[in-house]
Design a protein around this motif. Structure first.
Motif, PDB file in Angstrom:
ATOM      1  N   ILE A 200     -18.126   6.987  15.664  1.00 35.49           N
ATOM      2  CA  ILE A 200     -16.779   7.221  14.943  1.00 35.49           C
ATOM      3  C   ILE A 200     -15.948   7.518  15.946  1.00 35.49           C
ATOM      4  O   ILE A 200     -15.609   8.644  16.904  1.00 35.49           O
ATOM      5  CB  ILE A 200     -16.930   8.567  14.020  1.00 35.49           C
ATOM      6  CG1 ILE A 200     -17.752   8.386  12.964  1.00 35.49           C
ATOM      7  CG2 ILE A 200     -15.615   8.920  13.394  1.00 35.49           C
ATOM      8  CD1 ILE A 200     -17.701   7.338  11.941  1.00 35.49           C
ATOM      9  N   ARG A 203     -13.540  10.551  16.373  1.00 31.83           N
ATOM     10  CA  ARG A 203     -14.296  11.731  16.735  1.00 31.83           C
ATOM     11  C   ARG A 203     -14.823  11.865  18.177  1.00 31.83           C
ATOM     12  O   ARG A 203     -14.754  12.685  18.849  1.00 31.83           O
ATOM     13  CB  ARG A 203     -15.641  11.856  15.902  1.00 31.83           C
ATOM     14  CG  ARG A 203     -15.416  12.144  14.422  1.00 31.83           C
ATOM     15  CD  ARG A 203     -14.888  13.579  14.312  1.00 31.83           C
ATOM     16  NE  ARG A 203     -14.773  13.988  12.705  1.00 31.83           N
ATOM     17  CZ  ARG A 203     -15.561  14.220  11.969  1.00 31.83           C
ATOM     18  NH1 ARG A 203     -16.976  14.462  12.378  1.00 31.83           N
ATOM     19  NH2 ARG A 203     -15.361  14.508  10.757  1.00 31.83           N
ATOM     20  N   TYR A 228      -6.475   9.820  15.493  1.00 33.76           N
ATOM     21  CA  TYR A 228      -6.958   9.815  13.866  1.00 33.76           C
ATOM     22  C   TYR A 228      -6.126   8.984  13.366  1.00 33.76           C
ATOM     23  O   TYR A 228      -6.343   8.381  12.417  1.00 33.76           O
ATOM     24  CB  TYR A 228      -6.989  10.990  13.397  1.00 33.76           C
ATOM     25  CG  TYR A 228      -8.331  12.092  13.828  1.00 33.76           C
ATOM     26  CD1 TYR A 228      -9.341  11.794  12.928  1.00 33.76           C
ATOM     27  CD2 TYR A 228      -8.408  12.843  14.655  1.00 33.76           C
ATOM     28  CE1 TYR A 228     -10.719  12.449  13.082  1.00 33.76           C
ATOM     29  CE2 TYR A 228      -9.642  13.555  14.994  1.00 33.76           C
ATOM     30  CZ  TYR A 228     -10.801  13.312  14.364  1.00 33.76           C
ATOM     31  OH  TYR A 228     -11.980  13.906  14.363  1.00 33.76           O
ATOM     32  N   ARG A 247     -24.816   8.703   7.831  1.00 32.48           N
ATOM     33  CA  ARG A 247     -23.978   9.981   8.299  1.00 32.48           C
ATOM     34  C   ARG A 247     -22.638   9.552   8.583  1.00 32.48           C
ATOM     35  O   ARG A 247     -21.694   9.966   8.133  1.00 32.48           O
ATOM     36  CB  ARG A 247     -24.704  10.727   9.287  1.00 32.48           C
ATOM     37  CG  ARG A 247     -23.592  11.839   9.805  1.00 32.48           C
ATOM     38  CD  ARG A 247     -23.209  12.796   8.719  1.00 32.48           C
ATOM     39  NE  ARG A 247     -22.213  13.830   9.235  1.00 32.48           N
ATOM     40  CZ  ARG A 247     -21.339  14.236   8.730  1.00 32.48           C
ATOM     41  NH1 ARG A 247     -21.362  14.141   7.276  1.00 32.48           N
ATOM     42  NH2 ARG A 247     -20.588  15.393   8.985  1.00 32.48           N
ATOM     43  N   ASN A 248     -22.734   8.158   9.086  1.00 36.36           N
ATOM     44  CA  ASN A 248     -21.283   7.913   9.623  1.00 36.36           C
ATOM     45  C   ASN A 248     -20.462   7.346   8.344  1.00 36.36           C
ATOM     46  O   ASN A 248     -19.084   7.416   8.091  1.00 36.36           O
ATOM     47  CB  ASN A 248     -21.455   6.280  10.508  1.00 36.36           C
ATOM     48  CG  ASN A 248     -21.364   6.488  11.890  1.00 36.36           C
ATOM     49  OD1 ASN A 248     -21.096   7.622  12.408  1.00 36.36           O
ATOM     50  ND2 ASN A 248     -21.078   5.311  12.514  1.00 36.36           N
ATOM     51  N   GLU A 250     -20.600   9.007   5.350  1.00 38.15           N
ATOM     52  CA  GLU A 250     -19.855  10.143   5.205  1.00 38.15           C
ATOM     53  C   GLU A 250     -18.682  10.722   5.863  1.00 38.15           C
ATOM     54  O   GLU A 250     -17.830  11.000   5.313  1.00 38.15           O
ATOM     55  CB  GLU A 250     -21.187  11.365   5.124  1.00 38.15           C
ATOM     56  CG  GLU A 250     -22.139  11.020   4.173  1.00 38.15           C
ATOM     57  CD  GLU A 250     -23.407  11.720   4.446  1.00 38.15           C
ATOM     58  OE1 GLU A 250     -23.426  12.814   5.644  1.00 38.15           O
ATOM     59  OE2 GLU A 250     -24.408  11.736   3.918  1.00 38.15           O
ATOM     60  N   ILE A 251     -18.875  10.479   7.103  1.00 40.58           N
ATOM     61  CA  ILE A 251     -17.733  10.864   8.077  1.00 40.58           C
ATOM     62  C   ILE A 251     -16.467   9.991   7.570  1.00 40.58           C
ATOM     63  O   ILE A 251     -15.218  10.351   7.563  1.00 40.58           O
ATOM     64  CB  ILE A 251     -17.946  10.758   9.439  1.00 40.58           C
ATOM     65  CG1 ILE A 251     -19.011  11.839   9.908  1.00 40.58           C
ATOM     66  CG2 ILE A 251     -16.859  10.993  10.118  1.00 40.58           C
ATOM     67  CD1 ILE A 251     -19.875  11.737  11.088  1.00 40.58           C
ATOM     68  N   GLU A 252     -16.662   8.637   7.556  1.00 46.58           N
ATOM     69  CA  GLU A 252     -15.771   7.797   7.195  1.00 46.58           C
ATOM     70  C   GLU A 252     -15.000   8.123   6.027  1.00 46.58           C
ATOM     71  O   GLU A 252     -13.672   7.948   5.798  1.00 46.58           O
ATOM     72  CB  GLU A 252     -16.143   6.249   7.287  1.00 46.58           C
ATOM     73  CG  GLU A 252     -16.654   5.557   8.701  1.00 46.58           C
ATOM     74  CD  GLU A 252     -17.237   4.414   8.289  1.00 46.58           C
ATOM     75  OE1 GLU A 252     -17.301   3.782   9.422  1.00 46.58           O
ATOM     76  OE2 GLU A 252     -17.914   4.155   7.444  1.00 46.58           O
ATOM     77  N   GLU A 254     -14.700  11.124   4.569  1.00 45.51           N
ATOM     78  CA  GLU A 254     -14.100  12.326   5.047  1.00 45.51           C
ATOM     79  C   GLU A 254     -12.536  12.044   5.694  1.00 45.51           C
ATOM     80  O   GLU A 254     -11.713  12.585   5.248  1.00 45.51           O
ATOM     81  CB  GLU A 254     -14.937  13.507   5.858  1.00 45.51           C
ATOM     82  CG  GLU A 254     -16.211  14.083   5.248  1.00 45.51           C
ATOM     83  CD  GLU A 254     -16.954  14.371   6.250  1.00 45.51           C
ATOM     84  OE1 GLU A 254     -16.360  14.685   7.443  1.00 45.51           O
ATOM     85  OE2 GLU A 254     -18.049  14.970   5.848  1.00 45.51           O
ATOM     86  N   LEU A 255     -12.792  10.995   6.481  1.00 48.08           N
ATOM     87  CA  LEU A 255     -11.675  10.519   7.159  1.00 48.08           C
ATOM     88  C   LEU A 255     -10.476   9.578   6.323  1.00 48.08           C
ATOM     89  O   LEU A 255      -9.389   9.215   6.915  1.00 48.08           O
ATOM     90  CB  LEU A 255     -11.862  10.080   8.581  1.00 48.08           C
ATOM     91  CG  LEU A 255     -12.646  10.653   9.458  1.00 48.08           C
ATOM     92  CD1 LEU A 255     -13.308  10.064  10.748  1.00 48.08           C
ATOM     93  CD2 LEU A 255     -11.888  12.030   9.860  1.00 48.08           C
TER      94      LEU A 255
END
Length: 489
Positions: A200, A203, A228, A247-248, A250-252, A254-255
């Motif tokens: 990410i 991050r 960001y 997990r990546n 999930e973060i994407e 979130e972003l």
């Protein structure tokens, strides 16, 4: 079909990691033409490629972030920007609102922006920075804020104003500047846009900035928000987003990336390529290795501190750090000094080597990174049945421990940064237990053999390219692909 791969800080200047992934992708698709849009930090990198370029790579378009140093301008021009234009420019530098990227691209590429430096010397720009100062940085020296924001956006504006090579499909291999170029290409050429996000990007930049000495404390949030914001451009304009593990994804989300765009295509290798990797040295000592670039984000210092503890308990242990050191010579020197200060005797920085020449003789492999995607180094180690001890970053835990599979642990995972004592304890546990090394190495081999095949990775991208890119035939000028390489500042 012609695909433009957009890479920042990687191919073809840096070996390993994402660069290896790009090279494998191109060489595995000989019937597809590729263009590389290569973004590098400094012009001195021009033409200094670490790879032999494959025949189907028809052009390398080089852009350097320090090109803005050549910009000259007069002060005091008035652009008479519209309220919406001012809003987008303020959103870009403040991180407070969403940027309308299509409108921003149109403005920056317009005739009134022929000299980017002139805009940054204009009354309009002064007004934007003054408003930013009043609303968010009233306690900060105005001149510092002015020059900080200028240094942020000047390279970006120059990239936006630059040439975008034509292609059937644009494929950015990170967000950040590469993501902005991809979003711009879609707007300018009206072609599909694909993003593959290994780690990410935003991050990773946040982690670097928090630790960086070159950013003053009160400007760290400004820089972090900026990266960001850059990432939002391709999240909003891409047609599909590929990531490597759950997990990546999930973060994407979130972003702000649309979940419906995202799919997972893991990295892959062919274990048969490592069938001839065998031990050639006697098992008279424990040999530990790390396939890694010597740069801060890989936290080599933690690895050195860890090995100091291992060597105290096991004086015959050896550590081989295998990877280029020239990318950050200052950090490399600091690592050497740390090893000397700790009195470590059995450590070797090999530089770039043929990894297969070493893997057969290694007993344990390490990764101490602060940030990762899905490291090819772990897949390579697994292909040779070597257990790993690594930090809990990116997809490492998923690789080591599995994700709802039955293959068993292939090593140990420790928290990121300054947990060298815990890492040392796991390394020593493996050093002292030959059977445990054998079992965990076999677990890794079984996992990579069944779940991380290169053929599946390549087939996934062939399918995507066919779906998005069409099959137009391109004519390359000249009889040799190298003749079409363009070096652009």
């Amino acid at each position: 079909m012609r695909v433009c791969l957009i890479a920042e800080g990687s191919y073809p200047y840096v070996a390993g990691g994402v660069s290896s992934w790009i090279h494998t992708l191109m060489t595995s698709m000989p019937d597809t033409e590729f263009v590389i849009f290569a973004i590098a930090a400094q012009r001195k990198q021009q033409g200094k490629f670490k790879y032999t370029l494959p025949p189907n790579l028809v052009r390398v378009h080089e852009v350097f972030l320090d090109a803005h140093l050549e910009e000259q301008a007069k002060w005091g021009k008035r652009y008479n920007l519209s309220p919406s234009q001012k809003k987008d420019l303020y959103a870009l530098v403040s991180g407070d609102e969403n940027v309308n990227w299509e409108n921003l691209f149109q403005l920056i590429r317009s005739k009134q922006f022929q000299n980017v430096g002139e805009f940054l010397s204009s009354k309009d720009y002064y007004d934007i920075i003054q408003y930013l100062a009043k609303t968010k940085y009233s306690q900060v020296p105005y001149t510092e804020l002015f020059w900080t924001v200028s240094s942020m956006i000047l390279p970006l504006f120059l990239i936006i104003r630059g040439e975008i090579p034509e292609a059937d499909l644009y494929h950015a291999v990170s967000t950040g500047y590469a993501g902005v170029v991809g979003a711009l290409a879609k707007v300018v050429h009206k072609k599909p846009l694909l993003l593959t996000e290994h780690g990410i990007y935003s991050r990773e930049r946040e982690e670097e900035i928090i630790k960086a000495n070159w950013v003053k404390g009160y400007f760290k949030d400004l820089w972090i928000n900026y990266f960001y914001t850059l990432s939002s451009s391709i999240y909003s304009l891409s047609d599909e987003v590929i990531t490597l593990f759950g997990r990546n994804k999930e973060i994407e989300i979130e972003l702000g990336c649309d979940e419906q765009k995202i799919r997972i295509i893991p990295n892959g290798i062919e274990v048969s390529d490592y069938a001839n990797v065998v031990r050639t040295l006697p098992e008279d000592r424990i040999r530990i290795g790390a396939i890694v670039r010597v740069v801060p984000i890989k936290d080599i210092k933690m690895m050195i501190q860890m090995f100091a503890l291992v060597e105290q308990k096991l004086p015959t242990a050896e550590l081989f750090i295998m990877g280029p050191a020239e990318e950050d010579s200052e950090y490399y020197d600091e690592c050497i000094q740390l090893a000397e200060a700790l009195g470590i005797r059995n450590i070797r920085f090999t530089g770039m080597v043929q990894i297969k020449d070493y893997l057969g003789n290694l007993d344990i492999l390490l990764l101490s990174s602060i940030s990762e995607g899905q490291p090819l180094a772990i897949l390579e180690g697994f292909a040779c049945a070597k257990p790993f001890v690594c930090t809990n970053v990116g997809g490492c835990r998923e690789l080591i421990e599995g994700r709802d599979d039955l293959y068993g642990p292939a090593g140990f995972v420790v928290p990121v940064m300054q947990h060298y004592e815990e890492m040392a304890s796991y390394v020593l546990k493996l050093c002292e237990d030959h059977q445990l090394r054998k079992v965990m190495g076999q677990n890794g081999f079984n996992r990579v053999s069944h779940l991380y095949k290169r053929s599946a990775f390549i087939d996934g991208y062939k399918e995507l390219y066919a779906k998005l890119g069409g099959a137009e035939k391109w004519q390359v000028s000249g009889s040799n692909y190298a003749s079409s390489i363009v070096k652009k500042g």
